[in-house]
Write an enzyme that holds these catalytic residues in place. Structure first.
Site, PDB file in Angstrom:
ATOM      1  N   GLU A   1     -15.412   0.959 -14.689  1.00 62.80           N
ATOM      2  CA  GLU A   1     -15.107   0.995 -16.121  1.00 62.80           C
ATOM      3  C   GLU A   1     -15.518   2.334 -16.740  1.00 62.80           C
ATOM      4  OE1 GLU A   1     -17.137  -0.936 -14.528  1.00 62.80           O
ATOM      5  OE2 GLU A   1     -19.077  -1.141 -15.491  1.00 62.80           O
ATOM      6  N   LYS A   2     -14.845   2.653 -17.851  1.00 65.38           N
ATOM      7  CA  LYS A   2     -15.133   3.898 -18.561  1.00 65.38           C
ATOM      8  C   LYS A   2     -15.970   3.619 -19.799  1.00 65.38           C
ATOM      9  CE  LYS A   2     -11.321   6.272 -16.643  1.00 65.38           C
ATOM     10  NZ  LYS A   2     -10.465   7.413 -16.824  1.00 65.38           N
ATOM     11  N   ALA A   3     -16.402   4.722 -20.460  1.00 67.72           N
ATOM     12  CA  ALA A   3     -17.410   4.611 -21.520  1.00 67.72           C
ATOM     13  C   ALA A   3     -17.096   3.575 -22.612  1.00 67.72           C
ATOM     14  CB  ALA A   3     -17.665   5.982 -22.135  1.00 67.72           C
TER      15      ALA A   3
ATOM     16  N   ASP B   1       0.866  -1.181   0.000  1.00 67.55           N
ATOM     17  CA  ASP B   1       0.000   0.000   0.000  1.00 67.55           C
ATOM     18  C   ASP B   1       0.903   1.231   0.000  1.00 67.55           C
ATOM     19  OD1 ASP B   1      -1.578   2.151   0.490  1.00 67.55           O
ATOM     20  OD2 ASP B   1      -2.749   1.203   2.095  1.00 67.55           O
TER      21      ASP B   1
ATOM     22  N   GLN C   1     -22.729  14.272 -25.257  1.00 57.92           N
ATOM     23  CA  GLN C   1     -21.440  14.692 -24.689  1.00 57.92           C
ATOM     24  C   GLN C   1     -20.284  14.177 -25.563  1.00 57.92           C
ATOM     25  OE1 GLN C   1     -23.708  12.664 -23.284  1.00 57.92           O
ATOM     26  NE2 GLN C   1     -22.843  11.196 -21.854  1.00 57.92           N
TER      27      GLN C   1
ATOM     28  N   ARG D   1     -16.042  13.519 -26.400  1.00 53.82           N
ATOM     29  CA  ARG D   1     -14.766  13.146 -25.777  1.00 53.82           C
ATOM     30  C   ARG D   1     -13.796  12.741 -26.880  1.00 53.82           C
ATOM     31  NH1 ARG D   1     -17.179  14.610 -22.022  1.00 53.82           N
ATOM     32  NH2 ARG D   1     -17.352  13.806 -19.906  1.00 53.82           N
TER      33      ARG D   1
ATOM     34  N   TYR E   1     -11.186  14.147  -7.714  1.00 57.48           N
ATOM     35  CA  TYR E   1     -10.128  13.560  -8.553  1.00 57.48           C
ATOM     36  C   TYR E   1      -9.278  14.647  -9.237  1.00 57.48           C
ATOM     37  CZ  TYR E   1      -8.335  10.561 -12.347  1.00 57.48           C
ATOM     38  OH  TYR E   1      -7.545   9.883 -13.240  1.00 57.48           O
TER      39      TYR E   1
ATOM     40  N   SER F   1      -4.250  13.926 -15.326  1.00 65.35           N
ATOM     41  CA  SER F   1      -5.483  13.636 -16.064  1.00 65.35           C
ATOM     42  C   SER F   1      -6.060  14.892 -16.706  1.00 65.35           C
ATOM     43  CB  SER F   1      -6.502  13.072 -15.070  1.00 65.35           C
ATOM     44  OG  SER F   1      -7.793  13.122 -15.612  1.00 65.35           O
ATOM     45  N   ALA F   2      -6.859  14.682 -17.746  1.00 71.83           N
ATOM     46  CA  ALA F   2      -7.598  15.788 -18.361  1.00 71.83           C
ATOM     47  C   ALA F   2      -8.623  16.367 -17.388  1.00 71.83           C
ATOM     48  CB  ALA F   2      -8.294  15.298 -19.629  1.00 71.83           C
TER      49      ALA F   2
END
Ligand code: NAD
Length: 342
Positions: free
Chosen positions: A204-206, A67, A233, A235, A162, A131-132
């Protein structure tokens, strides 16, 4: 597709020890594979998860479970390291990020301890996966707006949990260079997808979530799928091979020291367009229901690649169709083997 990412230039320390934090995750596992295939002789892969849960396990690496939010573990992880890559974070798609802000913010402990430990251990290079989500949200409040340049992170108004964690960790990395001369590198990743990614379970992502829904609907003979948001939307999605090549190139380019740089595809698409593409790959058409109340993040986002193109003469270029064909085939195989449990 199993492209050989190692033919791209980039110069990891061949004999020096490379440490990858978060190597049990999607990108960390792919990066470990990239360096091992490239001939890196000594690689230490570290993750909090038990080994059986790692996305990819490479027996030729030293694989350890720690960890890294604890300083003594961070120190142990980077002992003798020449290069450290921090891909460890408690994260997921919008469904996770918008409902687990505490977990996301606590990832600051990982980078804070890992950076200090790497500097104390005398590492030569340190990479941080930003990250974006650091970008000012007011520049992303409608679909199809202009692509985001690195300077658009300020004045700061990032995603509340985040995004702020990523932005503050970027500053840590920058100040270790400015005040202590420790060479750090920062990439702002834009929606990474590909084989071995999370495809079920809530993080999970799109691209993976929509692929799974289409596969499930087809397998169970269901006429429709539900889509988060309005489908409008926009991306851009970045294939995993481009991501690991980019991380390697950025971390070995001294001109990008302590300079956040976009690492993302600039091929913009709407969520509805992504569903069209997945249906074409699957050879099926389904009815769509929309759930505007579900977590969707910002309305529009794309990557401006002027900086990376100018400095590296390179940018992520895998066409979305090509990457999605490989991703869909991999998820289809996982579904066949494990059902929808991931
Ligand atoms: P992932 O969830 O697959 O991998 C992250 C790994 O970090 C996991 O295996 C997790 O077990 C590990 N981890 C979490 N807490 C830890 C701790 N305390 N100690 C040790 N390990 C710990 O995520 P990913 O998609 O591979 O993302 C890697 C990095 O890239 C993250 O920092 C993420 O925020 C960043 N990023 C990813 C994307 C994307 O689209 N996947 C986009 C932008 C930024």
């Amino acid at each position: 597709m199993n492209r050989d990412t190692t033919t791209e230039p980039g110069t990891p320390a061949r004999d020096g020890l490379i440490v990858i934090a978060g190597a049990g995750g999607f990108i960390g596992g792919a990066l470990a594979r990239h360096f091992l295939r490239k001939g890196c002789a000594r690689l230490r892969a570290v993750d909090r998860k038990p080994l059986r849960e790692w996305h990819q396990l490479h027996p030729e690496a030293e694989n350890i479970c720690l960890d890294l939010s604890r300083s003594e573990n961070a120190a142990r992880a980077v002992q003798g390291a020449a290069e450290v890559y921090n891909l460890a974070a408690d994260m997921g798609g919008m469904g996770f990020i918008e409902t687990h802000r505490v977990e996301c913010l606590r990832s600051i402990l990982i980078n804070t301890h890992l950076l200090e430990a790497s500097w104390l251990a005398g590492a030569k290079r340190y990479f941080y996966a930003s990250s974006a989500c650091v970008y000012n949200q007011e520049l992303q409040n409608a679909p199809g707006l202009r692509a985001l340049r690195e300077a658009d992170a300020y004045p700061a108004l990032p995603e509340r949990g985040y995004g702020w964690e990523k932005l503050v960790s970027e500053i840590f990395c920058q100040e270790y260079w400015h005040e202590r001369g420790f060479r750090t590198f920062i990439a702002r990743l834009h929606n990474i997808y590909g084989p071995h990614g999370t495809w079920a379970g809530g993080r999970e992502k799109a691209p993976a979530a929509l692929s799974r829904k289409v596969i499930e609907a087809r397998a169970e003979g269901l006429p429709e799928i539900s889509i988060w948001g309005t489908g409008a939307q926009t991306r851009s999605f970045t294939f995993i091979d481009d991501c690991v090549i980019g991380i390697d190139k950025i971390t070995h380019c001294d001109d990008l020291t302590a300079t956040p740089v976009n690492l993302g595809s600039s091929e913009m698409i709407s969520v509805d367009g992504l569903v069209d593409l997945i249906e074409e790959i699957a050879g099926t058409r389904l009815q769509r229901t929309y759930d505007p109340g579900s977590p969707v993040g910002v309305a529009g986002r794309n990557s401006d690649n002027t900086l990376i193109r100018t400095v590296l003469g390179w940018e992520p270029a895998t066409p979305l169709r090509e990457g999605m064909e490989a991703t869909f085939a991999w998820i289809e195989e996982q579904y066949r083997l494990h059902g929808n449990s991931g």
